[in-house]
Write a protein that holds these residues in place. Sequence first.
Motif: not given
Length: 231
Positions: A162-163, A169-171, A185-186, A200-203
Amino acid sequence: MNKVSALIFGCNGYTHEIVKNIKHKYENIIVFKHKDESRNLELERSNVEIFDFTESWSFLKDIYDLDNSISFCVLEDDAENIFLTISLRSTFEELNIIALSKNKESATKLTMAGANKVIPMVQTTASIISDILDKPIVTDVLHSILYEKSDLKIAEIEITNESFFNGKYPSDIEWSKKYGVIIVSIIHEDLSSEFIYSSKAKHHAIKDGDIFVVIGYEADIKEFKRFIGRN
């Protein structure tokens, strides 16, 4: 005159989404339900035929233009799906067969069995097909994967680094420009899933344990895996 058709073998949630999302291309869609499959009320209003594994599929060529039709093998049991693919390929040399697989092992076997294209049956496959239809660029890519001879693949990649994303964020990321892939998709650790551009994914900051559903060329996917984690 024989009909150009879409033949779907298997009657389940994946079938429902495929029917819903190819009806604009194929007016004639037939679902073949194995006699042991449970009832699917959503599909009972479709054209559903019952089959078992003793069938001789040769009768299909008298009804359908199989050289120009497409078939989907979506039985949930891997062994049955592989056997079905072998049976169809041994009977119809030119039939375009799309098969769904649960893992790499079954994907390899389905390819050896004669499937033209194998797509991972990830938890979100059905909803992905449904959700991305209003995204023109992704729709074009999905069409290429399903209907054309293409090196594009769909893959799942788990985040273990993740680092690499530094709390983004994905967006926030231009995926295709930076990495040559499209993130569709996640899948979260609780197996819930979100379309990449949902609110939701954006945040949701990218973190270890998330799984990306990715579309791209095999070489780009492999390079992306090297950066972010494992499949």
